[in-house]
Write an enzyme that holds these catalytic residues in place. Sequence first.
Site, PDB file in Angstrom:
ATOM      1  N   HIS A  98       0.769  -1.152   0.145  1.00 17.56           N
ATOM      2  CA  HIS A  98      -0.037   0.141   0.049  1.00 17.56           C
ATOM      3  C   HIS A  98       0.809   1.264   0.021  1.00 17.56           C
ATOM      4  CE1 HIS A  98      -3.806  -1.723   0.244  1.00 17.56           C
ATOM      5  NE2 HIS A  98      -3.787  -1.967   1.419  1.00 17.56           N
ATOM      6  N   TYR A 187     -10.074   1.129 -11.364  1.00 19.21           N
ATOM      7  CA  TYR A 187     -11.173   0.097 -11.089  1.00 19.21           C
ATOM      8  C   TYR A 187     -12.380   0.046 -11.601  1.00 19.21           C
ATOM      9  CZ  TYR A 187     -14.378  -2.195  -7.505  1.00 19.21           C
ATOM     10  OH  TYR A 187     -15.248  -2.933  -6.994  1.00 19.21           O
ATOM     11  N   GLY A 258     -18.403  -3.990  -3.015  1.00 18.24           N
ATOM     12  CA  GLY A 258     -17.875  -4.161  -4.458  1.00 18.24           C
ATOM     13  C   GLY A 258     -18.775  -3.213  -5.443  1.00 18.24           C
TER      14      GLY A 258
END
Length: 290
Positions: A98, A187, A258
């Site tokens: 990260h 994403y 999600g």
Amino acid sequence: MCIAGAMAADACFAARPSDIVIATLPKSGTTWIKSLLYATVRRREHPPSDAAAGDHPFNSSGPHECVKFLEYQIYTGKKQIKDDDIDELPDPRLFATHVPSVALPASLVASGCKIVYMYRDPKDTMVSLWHFANKIRASEGLEPLPVETAAGLFCDGMAAFGPYWDHVLGYWRAHLARPDQVLFFRYEEVWRDPAAHVRRLAEFVGVPFGAEEEENGVVDAIVRLCSFEHMRGLEVTRSGTTEFAVGAVENSSFFRRGGVGDWANHLSPEAARRIDAITEARFKGSGLNV
């Protein structure tokens, strides 16, 4: 804690040119991209079809066990890490981090190994992080953090791995400078067409799908295997835990919802506008958009 892990990784980690490292901010689709990478790279020894018989690693281990964080799982300071344990991992070794690009282990940068970065709409990132943080706070007996407070902290850059915008821009510039070394995914684009991005991922890490695999639907099988619905339904997700530097975390906490746009259910219009304004100002002229 994560700073100590990052420092230990910088001092101890010996990267190889064949390594593949996933880099993300927390709650930016990390679990999903880990599963897609693992299933793609290990598809010959662990075909997606093994899942139906319960023989795939995902049936017994969560994605965070299959692709471990350097700073949260390997170099935690809680136990002695043996170089042999890492050296014996099969090539290509798969890791995750990260940390921002400026804090990557020196050996990783020097090795020229592949980095796969994924970022997400900052508003969805912030809301997902808020939910996750409150779950951790509840386990520690702390009061939940109001969403507006969390949004204010996010806008001020008060986060474990620094401001969202610095993190994304750092890897974006690395991608522009070294596109053959740093792959950059959004994403929302992966969510819209996961199969196309699995093909790009496979090509980037040097294991492209052959004509026979395409004919046999292997790409679609990997997408189904790693889908939110399938992964959330696994017993290891419902009842298992994964050890991190912070302690054991329930695997189910990595599968809250999600999807795209959940921020609209939680953020006030004012908070959303503030995040959008910062994003527009910080990304202006970079070629990036959200």
